[in-house]
Design a protein around this motif. Structure first.
Motif, PDB file in Angstrom:
ATOM      1  N   VAL A 126       6.925 -11.517   0.324  1.00  0.00           N
ATOM      2  CA  VAL A 126       7.238 -10.280  -0.380  1.00  0.00           C
ATOM      3  C   VAL A 126       7.655  -9.240   0.651  1.00  0.00           C
ATOM      4  N   ALA A 127       8.770  -8.577   0.386  1.00  0.00           N
ATOM      5  CA  ALA A 127       9.192  -7.496   1.275  1.00  0.00           C
ATOM      6  C   ALA A 127       8.211  -6.338   1.145  1.00  0.00           C
ATOM      7  N   PRO A 128       7.750  -5.779   2.251  1.00  0.00           N
ATOM      8  CA  PRO A 128       6.814  -4.654   2.162  1.00  0.00           C
ATOM      9  C   PRO A 128       7.500  -3.417   1.574  1.00  0.00           C
ATOM     10  N   GLU A 129       6.716  -2.609   0.897  1.00  0.00           N
ATOM     11  CA  GLU A 129       7.252  -1.392   0.285  1.00  0.00           C
ATOM     12  C   GLU A 129       7.143  -0.225   1.252  1.00  0.00           C
ATOM     13  N   SER A 130       7.967   0.774   1.019  1.00  0.00           N
ATOM     14  CA  SER A 130       7.888   2.011   1.795  1.00  0.00           C
ATOM     15  C   SER A 130       6.548   2.677   1.532  1.00  0.00           C
ATOM     16  N   GLN A 131       6.056   3.406   2.517  1.00  0.00           N
ATOM     17  CA  GLN A 131       4.762   4.066   2.423  1.00  0.00           C
ATOM     18  C   GLN A 131       4.919   5.572   2.632  1.00  0.00           C
ATOM     19  N   ARG A 132       4.284   6.337   1.775  1.00  0.00           N
ATOM     20  CA  ARG A 132       4.231   7.795   1.973  1.00  0.00           C
ATOM     21  C   ARG A 132       3.068   8.090   2.917  1.00  0.00           C
ATOM     22  N   THR A 133       3.315   9.003   3.848  1.00  0.00           N
ATOM     23  CA  THR A 133       2.286   9.377   4.813  1.00  0.00           C
ATOM     24  C   THR A 133       2.534  10.814   5.258  1.00  0.00           C
ATOM     25  N   ILE A 134       1.742  11.265   6.178  1.00  0.00           N
ATOM     26  CA  ILE A 134       1.903  12.612   6.745  1.00  0.00           C
ATOM     27  C   ILE A 134       2.354  12.471   8.198  1.00  0.00           C
ATOM     28  N   ASN A 135       3.421  13.161   8.549  1.00  0.00           N
ATOM     29  CA  ASN A 135       3.886  13.184   9.924  1.00  0.00           C
ATOM     30  C   ASN A 135       2.810  13.869  10.766  1.00  0.00           C
ATOM     31  N   PRO A 136       2.246  13.171  11.771  1.00  0.00           N
ATOM     32  CA  PRO A 136       1.146  13.762  12.548  1.00  0.00           C
ATOM     33  C   PRO A 136       1.571  14.945  13.415  1.00  0.00           C
ATOM     34  N   PHE A 137       2.860  15.112  13.644  1.00  0.00           N
ATOM     35  CA  PHE A 137       3.330  16.205  14.493  1.00  0.00           C
ATOM     36  C   PHE A 137       3.660  17.456  13.685  1.00  0.00           C
ATOM     37  N   THR A 138       4.314  17.240  12.528  1.00  0.00           N
ATOM     38  CA  THR A 138       4.721  18.386  11.714  1.00  0.00           C
ATOM     39  C   THR A 138       3.759  18.649  10.561  1.00  0.00           C
ATOM     40  N   LEU A 139       2.910  17.658  10.270  1.00  0.00           N
ATOM     41  CA  LEU A 139       1.988  17.701   9.134  1.00  0.00           C
ATOM     42  C   LEU A 139       2.716  17.773   7.795  1.00  0.00           C
ATOM     43  N   GLU A 140       3.987  17.415   7.804  1.00  0.00           N
ATOM     44  CA  GLU A 140       4.788  17.367   6.578  1.00  0.00           C
ATOM     45  C   GLU A 140       4.749  15.955   6.007  1.00  0.00           C
ATOM     46  N   PRO A 141       4.866  15.824   4.683  1.00  0.00           N
ATOM     47  CA  PRO A 141       4.953  14.481   4.077  1.00  0.00           C
ATOM     48  C   PRO A 141       6.214  13.761   4.546  1.00  0.00           C
ATOM     49  N   MET A 142       6.109  12.467   4.661  1.00  0.00           N
ATOM     50  CA  MET A 142       7.268  11.657   5.051  1.00  0.00           C
ATOM     51  C   MET A 142       7.131  10.264   4.446  1.00  0.00           C
ATOM     52  N   VAL A 143       8.238   9.529   4.446  1.00  0.00           N
ATOM     53  CA  VAL A 143       8.247   8.154   3.953  1.00  0.00           C
ATOM     54  C   VAL A 143       8.607   7.243   5.112  1.00  0.00           C
ATOM     55  N   VAL A 144       7.770   6.220   5.330  1.00  0.00           N
ATOM     56  CA  VAL A 144       8.017   5.232   6.380  1.00  0.00           C
ATOM     57  C   VAL A 144       8.587   3.989   5.707  1.00  0.00           C
ATOM     58  N   HIS A 145       9.766   3.588   6.145  1.00  0.00           N
ATOM     59  CA  HIS A 145      10.442   2.425   5.578  1.00  0.00           C
ATOM     60  C   HIS A 145      10.243   1.225   6.504  1.00  0.00           C
ATOM     61  N   PRO A 146       9.671   0.140   6.004  1.00  0.00           N
ATOM     62  CA  PRO A 146       9.462  -1.040   6.850  1.00  0.00           C
ATOM     63  C   PRO A 146      10.785  -1.730   7.163  1.00  0.00           C
ATOM     64  N   SER A 147      10.763  -2.512   8.190  1.00  0.00           N
ATOM     65  CA  SER A 147      11.937  -3.307   8.552  1.00  0.00           C
ATOM     66  C   SER A 147      12.223  -4.321   7.459  1.00  0.00           C
ATOM     67  N   GLU A 148      13.495  -4.501   7.137  1.00  0.00           N
ATOM     68  CA  GLU A 148      13.864  -5.477   6.110  1.00  0.00           C
ATOM     69  C   GLU A 148      13.574  -6.904   6.556  1.00  0.00           C
ATOM     70  N   SER A 149      13.334  -7.106   7.847  1.00  0.00           N
ATOM     71  CA  SER A 149      13.087  -8.452   8.360  1.00  0.00           C
ATOM     72  C   SER A 149      11.600  -8.798   8.436  1.00  0.00           C
ATOM     73  N   SER A 150      10.756  -7.937   7.867  1.00  0.00           N
ATOM     74  CA  SER A 150       9.325  -8.226   7.780  1.00  0.00           C
ATOM     75  C   SER A 150       8.999  -8.722   6.384  1.00  0.00           C
TER      76      SER A 150
END
Length: 107
Positions: free
Chosen positions: A32-56
């Motif tokens: 199963v391709a992993p899904e994108s994850q919502r998280t908090i940028n530790p530097f800006t403290l703003e919300p962000m989305v981390v997109h996994p590599s399509e090859s994982s």
């Protein structure tokens, strides 16, 4: 997840084809391709989305995530890295055989 080994190809073998690997992720019932994850940028403290590599790929059996297969970030096309429970070794061997490689467990 623990590192359990890698799927490797000898230097005289044809390397794994990235497009074939991506196709297998889409078609294999345990991958199963992993899904994108919502998280908090530790530097800006703003919300962000981390997109996994399509090859994982996550290894999912009976609805449980039991491992992962990853194409190395250095784009080494002679290797897939295998993580998870020891039971993922059987799937790693199956995938290695599909691509003409071999599963090398961690010692």
């Amino acid at each position: 997840m623990d590192y359990v080994g890698s799927i490797q190809f000898s230097s005289d073998q044809a390397a794994i084809d990235r497009d074939a690997w991506l196709s297998l992720i889409k078609s294999h019932p345990s991958l199963v391709a992993p899904e994108s994850q919502r998280t908090i940028n530790p530097f800006t403290l703003e919300p962000m989305v981390v997109h996994p590599s399509e090859s994982s790929a996550m290894i999912v059996v009976d609805g449980q995530n039991i491992g992962a297969l990853q194409w190395p970030q250095d784009n080494d096309d002679n290797l897939l890295v295998v993580f998870g429970d020891p039971v993922v070794q059987a799937l790693a061997i199956e995938i290695a055989e599909l691509f003409g490689g071999s599963f090398v467990p961690v010692e």
